[in-house]
Design a protein around this motif. Sequence first.
Motif, short mmCIF file in Angstrom:
data_model
loop_
_atom_site.label_atom_id
_atom_site.label_comp_id
_atom_site.label_asym_id
_atom_site.label_seq_id
_atom_site.Cartn_x
_atom_site.Cartn_y
_atom_site.Cartn_z
N HIS A 152 -18.99 -58.10 16.33
CA HIS A 152 -18.70 -58.91 15.14
C HIS A 152 -19.97 -59.49 14.53
CE1 HIS A 152 -14.35 -58.90 14.66
NE2 HIS A 152 -14.25 -58.81 15.97
N ARG A 153 -20.88 -59.94 15.38
CA ARG A 153 -22.14 -60.51 14.85
C ARG A 153 -22.95 -59.44 14.12
NH1 ARG A 153 -21.34 -65.95 14.88
NH2 ARG A 153 -20.21 -66.41 16.79
N LEU A 154 -23.06 -58.27 14.71
CA LEU A 154 -23.84 -57.19 14.08
C LEU A 154 -23.17 -56.72 12.80
CD1 LEU A 154 -24.93 -55.06 17.18
CD2 LEU A 154 -26.39 -56.49 15.75
N GLN A 155 -21.87 -56.55 12.86
CA GLN A 155 -21.13 -56.08 11.69
C GLN A 155 -21.27 -57.06 10.53
OE1 GLN A 155 -19.65 -53.27 11.07
NE2 GLN A 155 -18.51 -53.76 9.21
N GLY A 156 -21.05 -58.34 10.81
CA GLY A 156 -21.13 -59.36 9.77
C GLY A 156 -22.53 -59.42 9.17
N ALA A 157 -23.53 -59.38 10.04
CA ALA A 157 -24.92 -59.48 9.57
C ALA A 157 -25.31 -58.24 8.77
CB ALA A 157 -25.86 -59.65 10.78
N ALA A 158 -24.88 -57.07 9.22
CA ALA A 158 -25.25 -55.83 8.52
C ALA A 158 -24.60 -55.77 7.14
CB ALA A 158 -24.85 -54.61 9.35
N VAL A 159 -23.31 -56.11 7.08
CA VAL A 159 -22.62 -56.07 5.78
C VAL A 159 -23.21 -57.13 4.84
CG1 VAL A 159 -20.40 -56.50 4.64
CG2 VAL A 159 -20.49 -55.09 6.71
N GLY A 160 -23.42 -58.34 5.36
CA GLY A 160 -23.96 -59.42 4.54
C GLY A 160 -25.40 -59.13 4.10
N GLY A 161 -26.22 -58.73 5.05
CA GLY A 161 -27.64 -58.49 4.77
C GLY A 161 -27.85 -57.34 3.80
N MET A 162 -27.12 -56.26 4.00
CA MET A 162 -27.30 -55.10 3.13
C MET A 162 -26.69 -55.35 1.76
SD MET A 162 -29.21 -53.27 4.88
CE MET A 162 -29.42 -51.90 3.74
N GLY A 163 -25.66 -56.21 1.73
CA GLY A 163 -25.04 -56.57 0.46
C GLY A 163 -26.05 -57.23 -0.48
N LYS A 164 -26.99 -57.97 0.11
CA LYS A 164 -28.00 -58.67 -0.71
C LYS A 164 -28.95 -57.70 -1.41
CE LYS A 164 -28.08 -62.76 2.18
NZ LYS A 164 -28.71 -63.22 3.41
#
Length: 449
Positions: free
Chosen positions: A365-377
């Motif tokens: 969950h931490r990796l998924q959330g960070a990857a989606v959020g970070g790449m969204g930027k």
Amino acid sequence: MTEKSIQPGRFALYVALILFCVVKPTSAQTQRPDTLPAKANHSDGSTAVEINRGRETDNRLAAPAPVIPPNKTAVTAIRFLSWQNYTRVMLELSQEAKYEVRRLKEDPAKGVPARLYVDIQGARVAMTSKDAIPVDDGLLSQVRIGQYSEDIVRVVLDMTNLGAHNAFVLPGPYRLVIDIYGQKALAPTAPIVAPAIRADLAKSKVLDRSGKPVAPAPPVQGLRKIVLDPGHGGKDPGAIGNGGIAEKDLVLSIARKLAAKLKKEMNVQVVLTRNDDRFVPLEDRTALANAEDADLFISLHMNASPNSEARGIETYYLDNTSDEAAIRLAARENSTARKNVSDLQFILSDMTQNLKLEDSITLAHRLQGAAVGGMGKVLGEVKDLGVKKALFYVLVGARMPSVLVEMFFISNREEGRAMGQGLYQDAMVDALFDGIQKYDQATTMARTL
Ligand SMILES: [Zn+2]
């Protein structure tokens, strides 16, 4: 701090012994485990020693194909991976078989060390040589394989010292994997202790399988060591994207950058399962993570679909699933048929293979959330395909929290092109780093509650 990849002679000793021969009809015997043939030299040259990765097949032996009744399982080959205090033994089987692993206590009076033996039911040894196979890696001294009875193949592992052990089967082709740890290693039963219990170790007594108390784990100080696993490599390119871009190259590039950042900014040790374009068998990757006693195992991949519109990021942990798409993806990443994934599901159905399930889910969950959020930027809207479960072979048998990240679809024109560029790779590295850091903070907090 130090980055290592699997290199011959560096810290791992690889020995492959491929045994070919004709089955010798054996009458039913009632041997004791220690009455299998003792150590002897191979006179038929049937032993091949693997110096590098990949199995070395001894072609000098043009032996006739073993004659095994179709309803019997042939035990066709054995391979070892050795580290200082950990050995993984892999027995190749022609088909699925029931097996039982038993432990024989040492007999100091007779100078006999502890041993393990494995009985494989409905099986035949596909070899004529009754020689013991020398290993002498400091933990496992030799292996004896024999036809214990008409229906049972017995594999005796003569140990020089024996701590914990664990066994499981991977299908396609079937191989029985036996993990053996020396006495100094932390017993695999110890890490099962949930964080809540761990905090109370001073008062509780953790017992291992033999009933002996397990030494309490040292205080957890956050992450020490991470194994990053760039998927595929060498002869296995993984998925291919537009313009011939290969998954194996993109994931290696990202893994290297992430390793550098973790070492520099989090001061953790990072070990890569491969640091160049080489083929590494799936079961060797978790073996490395176990041998390194890593805190996390993160396998990096890129997704692919015949539908070029498919896009997004998803993260997996190891568990049974009935989701057809997840089964198909696992089959592709496992380089195996869909049926084999179903078989593994059956095999694992009543076993607790993933000892660190809760932590794996948290990490996912931490990796998924960070990857989606970070790449969204940097990319605009990123499709969040969520955290899912599937039976990835590369996660089976890992003793630490372990996940597999599918970082976008290489088959999608925009996503594939983006991940081929340094700018977006760096953004993905930053995002994954962020996810690992958040996991570290969350679990450290949980442990100190
Ligand atoms: Zn992959």
